[in-house]
Design a protein around this motif. Sequence first.
Motif, PDB file in Angstrom:
ATOM      1  N   ASP A   6      -5.077   0.782  -3.180  1.00 56.87           N
ATOM      2  CA  ASP A   6      -4.733   1.833  -4.290  1.00 56.87           C
ATOM      3  C   ASP A   6      -5.787   1.606  -5.439  1.00 56.87           C
ATOM      4  O   ASP A   6      -6.708   1.033  -5.038  1.00 56.87           O
ATOM      5  CB  ASP A   6      -3.380   1.406  -4.809  1.00 56.87           C
TER       6      ASP A   6
ATOM      7  N   GLU B   8       9.831   1.729  -2.382  1.00 61.87           N
ATOM      8  CA  GLU B   8       9.044   2.962  -2.384  1.00 61.87           C
ATOM      9  C   GLU B   8       8.202   3.379  -1.705  1.00 61.87           C
ATOM     10  O   GLU B   8       7.899   4.532  -1.402  1.00 61.87           O
ATOM     11  CB  GLU B   8       8.199   2.833  -3.849  1.00 61.87           C
ATOM     12  N   ASP B   9       7.576   2.326  -0.717  1.00 59.41           N
ATOM     13  CA  ASP B   9       6.696   2.856   0.261  1.00 59.41           C
ATOM     14  C   ASP B   9       6.982   2.383   1.649  1.00 59.41           C
ATOM     15  O   ASP B   9       6.450   2.676   2.563  1.00 59.41           O
ATOM     16  CB  ASP B   9       5.222   2.285  -0.041  1.00 59.41           C
TER      17      ASP B   9
ATOM     18  N   TRP C 204       6.657  -0.676   3.199  1.00 55.61           N
ATOM     19  CA  TRP C 204       5.382  -1.459   3.880  1.00 55.61           C
ATOM     20  C   TRP C 204       5.146  -2.698   2.995  1.00 55.61           C
ATOM     21  O   TRP C 204       5.252  -3.542   3.846  1.00 55.61           O
ATOM     22  CB  TRP C 204       4.235  -0.298   4.108  1.00 55.61           C
ATOM     23  N   THR C 205       5.007  -2.505   1.722  1.00 52.27           N
ATOM     24  CA  THR C 205       4.215  -3.631   1.030  1.00 52.27           C
ATOM     25  C   THR C 205       5.420  -4.677   1.005  1.00 52.27           C
ATOM     26  O   THR C 205       6.350  -4.376   0.374  1.00 52.27           O
ATOM     27  CB  THR C 205       4.162  -3.134  -0.486  1.00 52.27           C
TER      28      THR C 205
ATOM     29  N   GLN D  61      -1.909   5.885  -5.204  1.00 55.71           N
ATOM     30  CA  GLN D  61      -2.970   5.908  -4.036  1.00 55.71           C
ATOM     31  C   GLN D  61      -3.626   7.285  -3.926  1.00 55.71           C
ATOM     32  O   GLN D  61      -3.189   8.209  -4.678  1.00 55.71           O
ATOM     33  CB  GLN D  61      -1.978   5.995  -2.744  1.00 55.71           C
TER      34      GLN D  61
ATOM     35  N   ASN E 266       4.013   6.274   9.399  1.00 63.72           N
ATOM     36  CA  ASN E 266       3.748   6.709   7.976  1.00 63.72           C
ATOM     37  C   ASN E 266       2.992   5.555   7.266  1.00 63.72           C
ATOM     38  O   ASN E 266       2.994   6.006   5.849  1.00 63.72           O
ATOM     39  CB  ASN E 266       5.209   6.863   7.188  1.00 63.72           C
TER      40      ASN E 266
ATOM     41  N   PRO F  44       2.263  -2.555  -6.546  1.00 62.34           N
ATOM     42  CA  PRO F  44       1.544  -1.310  -6.118  1.00 62.34           C
ATOM     43  C   PRO F  44       1.410  -0.271  -7.176  1.00 62.34           C
ATOM     44  O   PRO F  44       1.795  -0.127  -8.031  1.00 62.34           O
ATOM     45  CB  PRO F  44       2.582  -0.664  -5.178  1.00 62.34           C
TER      46      PRO F  44
ATOM     47  N   PRO G 103      -0.049   5.143   5.145  1.00 59.78           N
ATOM     48  CA  PRO G 103      -1.048   6.188   4.525  1.00 59.78           C
ATOM     49  C   PRO G 103      -2.485   5.875   4.358  1.00 59.78           C
ATOM     50  O   PRO G 103      -3.108   6.708   4.161  1.00 59.78           O
ATOM     51  CB  PRO G 103      -0.432   6.258   3.031  1.00 59.78           C
TER      52      PRO G 103
ATOM     53  N   ILE H  34      -0.943  -1.770   0.503  1.00 59.08           N
ATOM     54  CA  ILE H  34      -1.351  -0.472   0.740  1.00 59.08           C
ATOM     55  C   ILE H  34      -2.572  -0.347  -0.337  1.00 59.08           C
ATOM     56  O   ILE H  34      -2.383  -0.615  -1.683  1.00 59.08           O
ATOM     57  CB  ILE H  34      -0.485   0.693   0.692  1.00 59.08           C
TER      58      ILE H  34
END
Length: 290
Positions: free
Chosen positions: A124, A258-259, A261-262, A23, A105, A20, A107, A122
Amino acid sequence: MKLPLSLNVIRRLSYHIVFPSKQSPMRYVPDFIDRPDYTKEHERLVIKSPKQQNKMRDSCKLAKEALDLAASLVKAGTTTDEIDANVHDFIINHNAYPSPLGYKNFPKSICTSVNNIACHGIPDDRELMEGDVINVDVTVFLNGFHGDCSKTFSVGNCDSKAIKLIKTAEECRDEGIKVCGPGVPLNRVGSRIQEYAKRHNFAVLPQFCGHGIGEGFHELPGVLHTRNNNKLLLEPGMTFTIEPVITEGEVGISIVKEDGWTAVSDDGSRSAQFEHTILITESGYEILTE
């Protein structure tokens, strides 16, 4: 982000391990566009009326058109953030809302999962590279209903195993759809998909499932893509997604903390995913996002 892979393993791979990256800020949605009510998640199984089915057709048609736009942008040198920006504007310009934006959340307005990212990537600032494999997942909220679809694309020329992976993933989705119809137990979908993937020497990631969809982004039923015991009988008016994630490696995945999601493969292997929203009819099924 840490991957449980040694540098020696990474160097032997024929494709690029993706991490990742940076973003851009969350995109703007005009106030006049209706927002989805995410509190309706998983409340119940909803049998859609003919009027609701027509609204689903409209949202699914727009989702398919947005995905077609994304497909036209997939090329080496393009960032996934650029794809997200273009698809976001397209959806907004059609007076619809990009369903993932702000969901728990998340993004961005679409998901872009490249190479070893199995799902929920996500967008980026990483540029796509020749030989990458990328899944783009689009969901739109139009006139009170969600429509959801995804496809996996090769960026330029890919190796032969990637081409086979992408082809098999699409066929797995289609095999799952083929068994659908009124009176059919839901678990036939997962059995058919898992059998087909295994026959072609791939595996199904069990961590991700299809779902009912309509006024809620995710409704009942959950649609497993592996063998299971859910013998719920399908009936006319049901709408749900079929979206197996097929992997060339092991089935272990980890979520990037950290996010939140990924989802990345633990062994660095690539995945491919295809998704349609379908409607169960009196005589079989209708693919709403085709």
